[in-house]
Scaffold this active site. Structure first.
Site, mmCIF file in Angstrom:
data_model
loop_
_atom_site.group_PDB
_atom_site.id
_atom_site.type_symbol
_atom_site.label_atom_id
_atom_site.label_comp_id
_atom_site.label_asym_id
_atom_site.label_seq_id
_atom_site.Cartn_x
_atom_site.Cartn_y
_atom_site.Cartn_z
ATOM 1 N N GLY A 185 0.776 -1.242 0.000
ATOM 2 C CA GLY A 185 0.000 0.000 0.000
ATOM 3 C C GLY A 185 0.801 1.282 0.000
ATOM 4 O O GLY A 185 0.300 2.312 0.454
ATOM 5 N N SER A 186 2.012 1.265 -0.580
ATOM 6 C CA SER A 186 2.783 2.523 -0.555
ATOM 7 C C SER A 186 2.169 3.571 -1.481
ATOM 8 O O SER A 186 2.217 4.768 -1.177
ATOM 9 C CB SER A 186 4.259 2.282 -0.896
ATOM 10 N N ARG A 210 -15.295 -13.799 -10.421
ATOM 11 C CA ARG A 210 -14.708 -12.453 -10.505
ATOM 12 C C ARG A 210 -15.810 -11.394 -10.404
ATOM 13 O O ARG A 210 -15.683 -10.425 -9.670
ATOM 14 C CB ARG A 210 -13.942 -12.331 -11.833
ATOM 15 N N ARG A 218 -5.550 -8.202 -8.980
ATOM 16 C CA ARG A 218 -6.556 -9.006 -9.689
ATOM 17 C C ARG A 218 -7.087 -8.224 -10.877
ATOM 18 O O ARG A 218 -7.126 -6.994 -10.854
ATOM 19 C CB ARG A 218 -7.735 -9.333 -8.754
ATOM 20 N N LEU A 239 -10.065 -6.851 -13.150
ATOM 21 C CA LEU A 239 -11.446 -6.449 -12.878
ATOM 22 C C LEU A 239 -12.346 -7.008 -13.981
ATOM 23 O O LEU A 239 -11.929 -7.150 -15.131
ATOM 24 C CB LEU A 239 -11.549 -4.925 -12.846
ATOM 25 N N HIS A 247 1.108 1.421 -13.143
ATOM 26 C CA HIS A 247 1.866 0.242 -13.573
ATOM 27 C C HIS A 247 3.351 0.617 -13.642
ATOM 28 O O HIS A 247 3.693 1.674 -14.175
ATOM 29 C CB HIS A 247 1.363 -0.228 -14.937
ATOM 30 N N GLU A 256 -10.989 -2.719 -20.515
ATOM 31 C CA GLU A 256 -11.170 -4.163 -20.320
ATOM 32 C C GLU A 256 -9.927 -4.982 -20.620
ATOM 33 O O GLU A 256 -9.912 -6.185 -20.364
ATOM 34 C CB GLU A 256 -12.380 -4.649 -21.138
ATOM 35 N N ASP A 265 -3.592 -3.518 -18.309
ATOM 36 C CA ASP A 265 -2.577 -2.466 -18.418
ATOM 37 C C ASP A 265 -2.644 -1.761 -19.767
ATOM 38 O O ASP A 265 -1.628 -1.579 -20.451
ATOM 39 C CB ASP A 265 -1.172 -3.059 -18.180
HETATM 40 C C1 GRF Z 1 3.536 -0.842 -7.555
HETATM 41 O O1 GRF Z 1 4.791 -1.077 -8.152
HETATM 42 C C2 GRF Z 1 2.503 -0.591 -8.610
HETATM 43 O O2 GRF Z 1 3.006 0.080 -9.731
HETATM 44 C C3 GRF Z 1 2.072 -1.968 -8.984
HETATM 45 O O3 GRF Z 1 2.091 -2.705 -7.799
HETATM 46 C C4 GRF Z 1 2.996 -2.098 -6.872
HETATM 47 C C5 GRF Z 1 2.195 -1.772 -5.663
HETATM 48 O O4 GRF Z 1 2.989 -1.307 -4.609
HETATM 49 N N1 GRF Z 1 0.781 -1.938 -9.638
HETATM 50 P P1 GRF Z 1 2.304 -0.654 -3.335
HETATM 51 O O5 GRF Z 1 1.347 -1.694 -2.770
HETATM 52 O O6 GRF Z 1 1.565 0.578 -3.785
HETATM 53 O O7 GRF Z 1 3.415 -0.353 -2.395
#
Ligand code: GRF
Length: 199
Positions: A12-13, A65, A91, A93, A109, A142, A145
């Site tokens: 969750g950074s 899903r 996951r 969507l 991403h 859909e 990325d």
């Molecule tokens: C990040 O590198 C983000 O780009 C990717 O997953 C990672 C998540 O990291 N989709 P965090 O959980 O936000 O620290």
């Protein structure tokens, strides 16, 4: 006020970067309404709660899903969420969810899309031997990325880099551009022209 829901699966950074940008006044007109994790032990859930943000666990196991996505959407709608930010949500969507929040789901991403979609984008970049990589914030459609690009940032790949060292360099830029991208979408000062987001 635009209400943001954040979906996570892990540390969750990026969620923290968004929360700090919102509380620091860098995303005018936005508030964070909810964090949802599909993993009960995700460190990000605790990090959200520490900041006074509601964090809930919704288990995807034993559901299709779309059933899981409908359960998430119900929680998001219950809190009048306008915008959904994926932040390490691991996951895909369902098409149903994408239509339910059309043009209102963002993802980050860790590569310069369309290069290296999917898992371990930083490792893919090292393997390929590129001299630069980076990160991309895009609207979710859909395909994985794939949707229209809102912001990108470039970082160099240095001699001796590993997937880990490159990931750390990219992550700093993720934390910078994700709040900028969310601020743009919240401001409404853009239009979508096919694949292009025009500011
Ligand atoms: C990040 O590198 C983000 O780009 C990717 O997953 C990672 C998540 O990291 N989709 P965090 O959980 O936000 O620290």
């Amino acid at each position: 006020m635009k209400r943001i829901g954040i979906l996570i699966s892990g540390r969750g950074s990026n969620m923290v970067a968004l929360a700090e940008a919102v509380s620091g006044g860098k995303v005018p007109g936005a508030e964070i309404a909810l964090v949802i994790s599909n993993i009960e032990t995700a460190a990000g859930l605790e990090r959200a709660r520490e900041r006074g943000i509601e964090g809930i666990f919704l288990n995807h196991k034993g559901k299709t899903r779309e059933e899981h996505d409908r359960a998430m959407a119900a929680e998001l709608h219950r809190r009048s969420v306008d915008l959904v930010c994926l932040a390490g949500y691991m996951r895909l969507l369902s098409p149903w969810f994408i239509r339910e929040f059309e043009h209102r789901v963002l993802n980050i991403h860790p590569s310069l899309l369309p290069s290296f979609p999917g898992l371990d984008a930083q490792g893919q970049a090292i393997e390929y031997g590129v001299k630069a990589s980076g990160c991309t914030v895009h609207l979710v459609d859909e395909q994985l990325d794939h949707g229209p690009i809102i912001k990108q940032a470039v970082v160099p790949v240095m001699p001796g880099d590993t997937a880990g060292s490159l990931s750390a360099r990219i992550l700093d830029e993720e934390h910078r551009i994700y709040p900028e991208a969310v601020a743009l979408i919240v401001s409404g000062n853009y239009r979508i022209d096919g694949r292009r987001i025009i500011e």
